[in-house]
Design a protein around this motif. Structure first.
Motif, PDB file in Angstrom:
ATOM      1  N   HIS A  49       0.828  -1.211   0.000  1.00 16.83           N
ATOM      2  CA  HIS A  49       0.000   0.000   0.000  1.00 16.83           C
ATOM      3  C   HIS A  49       0.860   1.258   0.000  1.00 16.83           C
ATOM      4  N   ILE A  50       1.899   1.269   0.822  1.00 16.68           N
ATOM      5  CA  ILE A  50       2.746   2.462   0.938  1.00 16.68           C
ATOM      6  C   ILE A  50       3.634   2.627  -0.281  1.00 16.68           C
ATOM      7  N   CYS A  51       4.224   1.551  -0.747  1.00 24.39           N
ATOM      8  CA  CYS A  51       5.175   1.656  -1.851  1.00 24.39           C
ATOM      9  C   CYS A  51       4.508   1.881  -3.196  1.00 24.39           C
ATOM     10  N   GLN A  52       3.246   1.580  -3.314  1.00 28.81           N
ATOM     11  CA  GLN A  52       2.505   1.951  -4.521  1.00 28.81           C
ATOM     12  C   GLN A  52       2.368   3.467  -4.631  1.00 28.81           C
ATOM     13  N   GLN A  53       2.373   4.146  -3.490  1.00 27.35           N
ATOM     14  CA  GLN A  53       2.170   5.597  -3.476  1.00 27.35           C
ATOM     15  C   GLN A  53       3.473   6.373  -3.338  1.00 27.35           C
ATOM     16  N   LEU A  54       4.504   5.739  -2.808  1.00 25.17           N
ATOM     17  CA  LEU A  54       5.808   6.387  -2.647  1.00 25.17           C
ATOM     18  C   LEU A  54       6.861   5.539  -3.362  1.00 25.17           C
ATOM     19  N   ASN A  55       7.039   5.796  -4.644  1.00 24.21           N
ATOM     20  CA  ASN A  55       7.942   4.930  -5.413  1.00 24.21           C
ATOM     21  C   ASN A  55       9.405   5.343  -5.317  1.00 24.21           C
ATOM     22  N   ASN A  56       9.691   6.387  -4.513  1.00 23.20           N
ATOM     23  CA  ASN A  56      11.089   6.814  -4.370  1.00 23.20           C
ATOM     24  C   ASN A  56      11.722   6.299  -3.082  1.00 23.20           C
TER      25      ASN A  56
END
Length: 206
Positions: A49-56
């Motif tokens: 969920h988090i890494c889908q929105q924060l790809n950096n």
């Protein structure tokens, strides 16, 4: 292993309910290109969920050996470049811990599942993965001055102890003391949905 309608092994309904609220708080703590260690990833839902929105950011999932198969399968299905291959981590085993420091170490709904002896070992070994300025964020229910924050948390405690007498909702004061012992300072105590808290500690001294 149980699958939900999205074919997520060990799907956690509570994680699905709280993951956006957690994301909104963690996103304020993460610098650009941060590296993150998650302790107790279980199904991997927070990582996805988090890494889908924060790809950096770079996210290192971890959990005990018996959760690895399901966790790896879920992360492979998500196929996110910024989510690393999960590692086996028993918090009581020093050699399981990564030999690097992280900008953020995060754990959700884990401290009340493990024994207090394991909580103490978590903090002992955690220190080797935190540099000055690093953040440790803990999500879950807590007691304050030995009092529950809600009747539902009191009932949850009874369920936990019937399941495993060594588990239980932890006292904030004990957790804060363990954090201070390894040079962490409480930065925020954020009230979260469903009578949970997000405790945010920062490494300020060695």
């Amino acid at each position: 292993m149980l699958l939900n309608e999205f074919n997520t092994i060990n799907f956690s309904p509570s994680c699905a309910r709280n993951q956006q609220a957690i994301f909104e708080q963690l996103s304020n703590l993460l610098p650009a290109h941060a590296n993150v260690l998650e302790i107790g990833s279980y199904s991997g839902q927070h990582a996805v969920h988090i890494c889908q929105q924060l790809n950096n950011i770079s996210w290192q999932p971890s959990d005990q050996a018996h959760y690895q198969q399901g966790l790896a399968a879920n992360l492979a299905l998500a196929n996110l470049a910024n989510v690393l291959k999960p590692i086996t981590l028993d918090v009581s085993k020093r050699d399981d811990w990564p030999k690097q420091c992280f900008d953020l170490i995060f754990t959700a709904n884990s401290l009340h599942i493990m024994s207090f002896a394991h909580v103490q070992m978590l903090f002992t070994h955690l220190a080797q993965c935190l540099a000055r300025g690093s953040i440790f964020a803990i999500y879950g229910p807590f007691k304050y001055q030995n009092a529950y924050t809600s009747a539902s948390n009191r009932q949850f405690q009874q369920w936990l102890q019937a399941r495993d007498p060594l588990s239980g909702i932890r006292d904030f004061e004990e957790i804060n003391r363990l954090a201070q012992n390894i040079g962490l300072s409480l930065q925020q105590d954020i009230a979260m949905p469903a009578n949970n808290q997000l405790l945010v500690f920062k490494k300020i001294s060695d």
